[in-house]
Each structure stands twice: as C-alpha cells, then as structure tokens.
Write an enzyme that holds these catalytic residues in place. Structure first.
Site, PDB file in Angstrom:
ATOM      1  N   LYS A   1       0.856  -1.191   0.000  1.00  0.00           N
ATOM      2  CA  LYS A   1       0.000   0.000   0.000  1.00  0.00           C
ATOM      3  C   LYS A   1       0.886   1.232   0.000  1.00  0.00           C
ATOM      4  O   LYS A   1       2.009   1.192   0.508  1.00  0.00           O
ATOM      5  CB  LYS A   1      -0.880   0.025   1.256  1.00  0.00           C
ATOM      6  CG  LYS A   1      -2.126   0.844   1.091  1.00  0.00           C
ATOM      7  CD  LYS A   1      -3.150   0.065   0.302  1.00  0.00           C
ATOM      8  CE  LYS A   1      -4.506   0.688   0.280  1.00  0.00           C
ATOM      9  NZ  LYS A   1      -5.504  -0.286  -0.171  1.00  0.00           N
TER      10      LYS A   1
ATOM     11  N   SER B   1      -7.819  -5.671 -11.136  1.00  0.00           N
ATOM     12  CA  SER B   1      -6.443  -5.201 -11.357  1.00  0.00           C
ATOM     13  C   SER B   1      -5.561  -6.346 -11.856  1.00  0.00           C
ATOM     14  O   SER B   1      -4.699  -6.161 -12.707  1.00  0.00           O
ATOM     15  CB  SER B   1      -5.839  -4.668 -10.052  1.00  0.00           C
ATOM     16  OG  SER B   1      -6.201  -3.321  -9.852  1.00  0.00           O
TER      17      SER B   1
HETATM   18  N1  GLU Z   1      -6.961   0.088  -3.501  1.00  0.00           N
HETATM   19  C1  GLU Z   1      -7.728  -1.062  -3.837  1.00  0.00           C
HETATM   20  C2  GLU Z   1      -7.829  -1.997  -2.629  1.00  0.00           C
HETATM   21  O1  GLU Z   1      -7.670  -1.581  -1.511  1.00  0.00           O
HETATM   22  C3  GLU Z   1      -7.239  -1.735  -5.107  1.00  0.00           C
HETATM   23  C4  GLU Z   1      -5.884  -2.339  -5.052  1.00  0.00           C
HETATM   24  C5  GLU Z   1      -5.381  -2.854  -6.395  1.00  0.00           C
HETATM   25  O2  GLU Z   1      -6.145  -2.882  -7.340  1.00  0.00           O
HETATM   26  O3  GLU Z   1      -4.202  -3.208  -6.448  1.00  0.00           O
HETATM   27  O4  GLU Z   1      -8.131  -3.142  -2.739  1.00  0.00           O
END
Ligand code: GLU
Length: 479
Positions: A113, A370
């Site tokens: 993250k 993704s």
């Molecule tokens: N920010 C999104 C999550 O917390 C997507 C993460 C991603 O697609 O890598 O799952």
C-alpha cells in the site's frame, strides 16, 4: 499546512494492531510454526520518504510511504491513498490487508500500500501531477515499483488520472521495457487499462452481499428472508466504491434507503435514486437538501443508525466502534471500506446475532480486476480479441443447423443473444463474479465447519494464512 497537522498523525494509530489482533486470533485455528506465522504477519519493507514540490511562490515538503507487507508472491500489489490523514500505521495496516485479500480471492500477489499525505482538493492539477510523478521517481530509485516488483493502483483520493501519470513516469524512466505498462493498474482504457476496473470494487461488494443473503440457512439464523430482492440497504460513502455498490445493489433488487457522506446523511424507507442523489451532490456540493429524502441528518453518523437490513460502510476505517455499535439496526454489515469495524464492535455485533462480510473479502473486486488488467498488460492483447469472432462463427453454425433441423426460425434478438461472442467487459465481469462467489463459499465453509470459529473474518483469515503458508513452503523459505 494541513498535511503537517500533528493531530491528524496521532489518530487511529491502532489500525495495524487491530489487523494483527485479528490475525493472532485466527492463527490459533491453524497449525503453523510460530516463526512462520510471525513472518506472514510482519510488514517486510516500510519505505518512508519526503520530497519537495513547488507550491505558489515557495516549496512544500510532502510526506509519503510505500509499504510492501509480504513478498510470498510477486509482485506486491495495492493502491496509493492520497489523504491528509494518512500515517505509517494506516499504510502498514492496509498493506497487510492487501496480502490477506489477495490470498482470499486467489490473486497471486503479495500485499502493499502507498500513502501521500495531502488533501488533493488543496492542490492544482499541475501540483498533483508533480507530486505523483515525483512519488513515482522516488519509488523507482528504491526499486519499489515495477511489473514484477510492486504494482500500485488507485485508492481513496486517487484514480485513473494519477495512474496514468505513474505509468508514463515509469515508462519514461525505463525505456524499452516491454511490460512497462504493467507497473500500475487502474489506468484509463486509452493507456492500456481494462474495461470494468472503475466499477469493479463496488460490483464485487454488491455480488458479495447478494451471495451472502442467498444462503437460506444463514439468513434464517440472523432472522432475514433469503434473497436480495427488497433488502433495505444503507451505504456510507458516495465515492467510487460506495456509489457503485449502491448502484449495483439497486440493480440486483435491493432498496437503497439511506446514504451518508461527510456533510450529513439522507434516508427514505421507500428508496433513494442513487444516480440522482449523486448528481444532486455534484451540483450543490452536499448530499443534504435532496428532494427525494424523507429524513436528513447533519450528523452523518446518525445515518448509519437508521432502520435497514444491510449496512455498507464504504468510506474509511474506524466508523463502527464500541461507541455506536449498539445503535446499529442492520443485521448484516458489508465492509466496502478497509477496516471500518473495530474488533470490539465486531464481537458485540455477532453477539447480537449479526453477520459481517469482512473487508478483505468484500472489497477484493478491485484487486481482482487489477489482476486481469496486469495480465492484459503482460500478454499485450485485449481479452476476447483472439476468440470472439471464432465463437460467433461457431455459434452461428450451430444455430443455423438447429434451425435447419427443427424448421423453427429464431427471432433476430434470440439469434444475436445466442451467437454473440464475449467482449472484454463481459469476460472481466464474469471473472469477477466467479471469483466473488467461489471465495464467499470458501470462507463460509471454513466458518461453518470449524468449531469455535465465530466470525466470517476469522474464517477468511484462516484461509488466507493457510494459503500464504503454502506459498512460503513452496518457495523453500520454510521447511
Ligand atoms: N486500492 C484497492 C484496494 O484496496 C485496489 C488495489 C489494487 O487494485 O491493487 O483493494
């Protein structure tokens, strides 16, 4: 400046601790070596950095992070949060949740993250571009980004625009790298993004809720009629996740009775039109004053406490705590956001006969799509390109043959429905739906079949821990 506000940095510094608490509780239902459990739980790399940007006549120093929680699978994966409230504890917690989330939905990534401590509203587009590009350069310098290393994505406060700046910066600094576009997901379609990514998280939450309420036995236990039709839902957050969750739940037959945002909440037991509430807020700057609402609350939290069957917190962490759990009327909490329910609130809710669909499963639709985008980038071909016409020709031959044999002619609509080959969007949505449904039942089986596992979250953790342990063992890192 707002982003140097020490108060903001002191808040909620127990989020990573809460995730670890949940992990430790679940770990007792597994049989792994304490050292291996410790390895799974720890954040492997925490990169904290600061860089200057030009603002007005002067400069401002920006605080930023990228945390790679676990490399049991590569690349690591997770969004970048743009928020003035972001702090190291939060980024660590969210990175850890990404690890478990990916394991739960069988997406072969480790968790990561990022965070940039700014309120995007206080910056011009040019400044946001400078910040994003510089953030990317800092990641490149330390080998914290790349299609096989660590792949960011959108999160709270960021979207396709930011992802396109990241992709462009990375590609520019890695000339000739064939897979450069796989360095980030959530990109615009024109920049090798994928159809359906924008709405994926909300669609996934809605599918999770629909699946949960379809299990007759479980609904009986919590005193709800099975089926999504007519279920009364309150959604907190009209951002990308909340908006799409509400929209798809309404499409599935649920009634959106309440919507909550920072400035307040609205309620109508006969239902709210999500699209028109969204337009109203866009035009007036507030959810309040919407003419289709029967009640409105300037204290947004009162919105969560209204009568409903299902509550979907889809904004930020720490929204449902010991302080308000006893006022929550819902029977099901579906966590669109990460970490919206505190561990204390969760145990009270279950003891009152409720059910929580946990974040690391409920909002995993985003990272699932993704994954599809990353696969598309590595394969350099859009889904459906090779087989769509082939399928259509085969289906046409079949329909012609059946019509010939039976002498029954189909209507043009029936013909085209049967013949049509799958588009990229249809394939993405089908992969997402399959992932959400299968994963729900995987978690539910563990919940049902393991004595003493008392929450879906613990069951989800147990499944994730077991899968990650297998990865470590396969890597040869653990005997
Ligand atoms: N920010 C999104 C999550 O917390 C997507 C993460 C991603 O697609 O890598 O799952």
């Amino acid at each position: 400046m707002a982003n140097n506000n020490p108060i903001a940095n002191q808040e909620n510094l127990h989020f990573f601790g809460d995730v670890c608490k949940n992990f430790d509780y679940a770990a007792q239902f597994t049989h792994h070596d304490a050292g291996l459990l410790d390895q799974i739980k720890s954040c492997n790399s925490v990169y904290r950095f600061r860089f200057p940007i030009r603002k007005g006549d002067g400069f401002e120093v920006i605080d930023a992070w990228r945390v790679e929680h676990s490399q049991h699978q590569s690349p690591t994966k997770g969004g970048i949060r743009y928020s003035e409230m972001v702090n190291e504890d939060e980024v660590m917690a969210l990175a850890a949740l990404m690890t478990y989330k990916c394991a739960i939905v069988n997406v072969p990534f480790g968790g990561a993250k990022g965070g940039i401590r700014i309120n995007p509203k206080n910056y011009t587009v040019q400044e946001l571009e400078n910040i994003t590009r510089r953030y990317t350069v800092e990641l490149i310098k330390k080998n914290f980004i790349g299609p096989s290393i660590d792949v960011p994505a959108p999160d709270y406060g960021s979207g396709e625009r930011e992802m396109s700046w990241i992709a462009d910066t990375y590609a520019t600094m890695n000339p000739g790298q064939l897979d450069a576009m796989g360095c980030v997901t959530g990109k615009p379609i024109a920049l090798q993004g994928i159809q359906g990514r924008r709405e994926a998280t909300g669609r996934g939450v809605a599918i999770a809720v629909r699946e949960c309420v379809s299990v007759v036995e479980d609904m009986k236990k919590i005193g709800l009629q099975p089926g999504i039709n007519g279920k009364r839902v309150i959604v907190q957050g009209l951002g990308n996740v909340g908006f799409h969750t509400a929209k798809f739940l309404a499409e599935f037959g649920a009634v959106i009775v309440g919507l909550c945002e920072f400035e307040g909440a609205i309620y109508n037991e006969d239902g709210l039109d999500v699209e028109s509430v969204f337009q109203h807020r866009k035009e007036t700057g507030s959810i309040l004053g919407y003419k289709g609402a029967k009640k409105e609350f300037t204290n947004s939290h009162l919105g969560l406490e209204q009568d409903c069957d299902i509550l979907v917190p889809a904004a930020l962490e720490n929204q449902i705590t010991a302080a308000n759990i006893n006022n929550i009327k819902a029977k099901i909490i579906a966590e669109g956001a990460n970490g919206p329910t505190s561990p204390e609130a969760e145990s009270v809710f279950y003891s009152k006969g409720g059910l929580i669909i946990p974040d690391m499963y409920a909002n995993a639709g985003g990272v699932t799509v993704s994954y599809f985008e990353w696969l598309k980038n590595l394969s350099h071909v859009a889904f459906g390109r090779m087989n769509r016409r082939f399928e259509e020709t085969a289906n046409t031959n079949l329909v012609n043959m059946v019509e010939g044999i039976t002498g029954v002619a189909l209507s043009p609509l029936q013909r085209s429905t049967i013949i049509k080959g799958a588009s990229e969007l249809e394939l993405v949505n089908s992969g997402l739906e399959d992932t959400m449904i299968r994963s729900y039942h995987e978690i539910r089986e563990t919940f049902k079949n393991t004595e003493k596992i008392d929450t879906l979250r613990t069951a989800a953790f147990v499944g994730a821990i077991n899968k990650i342990a297998v990865s470590y063992k396969n890597l040869g890192v653990w005997p």
